[in-house]
Design a protein around this motif. Structure first.
Motif, PDB file in Angstrom:
ATOM      1  N   GLN A  62      17.614  61.746  44.593  1.00 21.61           N
ATOM      2  CA  GLN A  62      16.195  61.594  44.246  1.00 21.61           C
ATOM      3  C   GLN A  62      15.395  62.795  44.750  1.00 21.61           C
ATOM      4  O   GLN A  62      14.574  63.357  44.024  1.00 21.61           O
ATOM      5  CB  GLN A  62      15.636  60.302  44.831  1.00 21.61           C
ATOM      6  CG  GLN A  62      14.206  60.031  44.433  1.00 21.61           C
ATOM      7  CD  GLN A  62      13.695  58.705  44.987  1.00 21.61           C
ATOM      8  OE1 GLN A  62      14.405  58.004  45.684  1.00 21.61           O
ATOM      9  NE2 GLN A  62      12.464  58.372  44.670  1.00 21.61           N
ATOM     10  N   GLU A  63      15.658  63.212  45.974  1.00 20.09           N
ATOM     11  CA  GLU A  63      14.979  64.388  46.512  1.00 20.09           C
ATOM     12  C   GLU A  63      15.429  65.651  45.774  1.00 20.09           C
ATOM     13  O   GLU A  63      14.623  66.540  45.490  1.00 20.09           O
ATOM     14  CB  GLU A  63      15.283  64.532  48.008  1.00 20.09           C
ATOM     15  CG  GLU A  63      14.671  63.436  48.854  1.00 20.09           C
ATOM     16  CD  GLU A  63      15.237  63.387  50.260  1.00 20.09           C
ATOM     17  OE1 GLU A  63      14.437  63.154  51.193  1.00 20.09           O
ATOM     18  OE2 GLU A  63      16.468  63.578  50.428  1.00 20.09           O
TER      19      GLU A  63
ATOM     20  N   LYS B 253      27.707  69.173  46.972  1.00 16.85           N
ATOM     21  CA  LYS B 253      27.897  67.717  47.007  1.00 16.85           C
ATOM     22  C   LYS B 253      29.132  67.317  46.205  1.00 16.85           C
ATOM     23  O   LYS B 253      29.943  66.504  46.630  1.00 16.85           O
ATOM     24  CB  LYS B 253      26.668  66.993  46.437  1.00 16.85           C
ATOM     25  CG  LYS B 253      25.513  66.828  47.386  1.00 16.85           C
ATOM     26  CD  LYS B 253      24.404  66.026  46.712  1.00 16.85           C
ATOM     27  CE  LYS B 253      23.309  65.650  47.659  1.00 16.85           C
ATOM     28  NZ  LYS B 253      23.726  64.754  48.723  1.00 16.85           N
TER      29      LYS B 253
ATOM     30  N   SER C 251      19.080  63.483  49.326  1.00 22.00           N
ATOM     31  CA  SER C 251      19.461  62.475  48.324  1.00 22.00           C
ATOM     32  C   SER C 251      19.307  63.070  46.925  1.00 22.00           C
ATOM     33  O   SER C 251      18.634  64.084  46.733  1.00 22.00           O
ATOM     34  CB  SER C 251      18.561  61.248  48.448  1.00 22.00           C
ATOM     35  OG  SER C 251      17.241  61.564  48.018  1.00 22.00           O
TER      36      SER C 251
ATOM     37  N   LYS D  38      22.570  65.964  53.516  1.00 18.01           N
ATOM     38  CA  LYS D  38      21.391  65.250  54.015  1.00 18.01           C
ATOM     39  C   LYS D  38      20.408  64.858  52.907  1.00 18.01           C
ATOM     40  O   LYS D  38      19.642  63.925  53.062  1.00 18.01           O
ATOM     41  CB  LYS D  38      20.652  66.122  55.042  1.00 18.01           C
ATOM     42  CG  LYS D  38      21.500  66.526  56.227  1.00 18.01           C
ATOM     43  CD  LYS D  38      20.772  67.546  57.096  1.00 18.01           C
ATOM     44  CE  LYS D  38      21.699  68.069  58.182  1.00 18.01           C
ATOM     45  NZ  LYS D  38      21.091  69.180  58.918  1.00 18.01           N
TER      46      LYS D  38
END
Length: 193
Positions: free
Chosen positions: A17-18, A41, A15, A13
């Protein structure tokens, strides 16, 4: 366990960037959870382009991997596996030449994937290069990887030890010989070989 649970729940869930925000946090627990997420991931995708993007992200965030658990929790499952499968020894080799202890540790622990596949040369190269490095966390990492190599091929370990055991820091030697027969362990510890 709680951090791993969070990582499993959110890896699909969140990204990159997060994840960058989480990995650059001042809180160690945030960074460790981010490494767990990043590793999940990587492991869960079969897409080579996505894996490459994750590896680039990892390499671009090395400055936040500043503790042994942050290094050990992901480097061989992610970077080591990627390097082995894509014949990118150069990525690990460059880190092994770094002056930064965490980079050196990423390199040697990253070879765990190689060792699990029965490939020992890179591990021996990195251990030898950093055998005299002053920090005990490198002594432990070097000894750990040598021990793992010996678990898969004891003769490889013995051949290596016979060349270098007298030059090894004591911690490295103790880790490396931990699984050997007690008589052989004592021979190495007492310098009788």
């Amino acid at each position: 366990p709680d951090q791993r649970r969070v990582a499993k729940e959110y890896y699909a869930k969140i990204s990159l960037q997060e994840l960058s925000f989480l990995l650059s946090s001042g809180y160690h627990e945030h960074r460790l959870t981010a490494i767990f997420i990043l590793t999940f991931k990587f492991e869960k995708t079969k897409d080579g382009a996505v894996q490459e993007t994750i590896v680039e992200f990892y390499l671009n965030h090395l400055q936040y991997l500043n503790n042994w658990d942050l290094v050990d929790s992901g480097c061989y499952k992610l970077l080591g596996r990627y390097c082995f499968e894509n014949k990118r020894d150069d990525l690990l080799r460059n880190l092994s030449h770094s002056d930064i202890i965490w980079h050196k540790r990423i390199a040697v622990v990253g070879t765990m994937h190689y060792v699990k596949k029965g490939s020992f040369e890179l591990t021996k190269e990195f251990v030898t290069r950093n055998l005299k490095y002053s920090h005990d966390l490198m002594h432990k990492a070097n000894g750990w990887l040598l021990r793992e190599m010996g678990q898969r091929n004891q003769q490889e370990l013995i051949s290596y030890l016979n060349l270098y055991y007298r030059d090894m820091p004591r911690t490295c030697l103790r880790y490396a010989i931990e699984k050997l027969d007690e008589g052989l362990r004592q021979d190495y510890l007492k310098g009788r070989i």
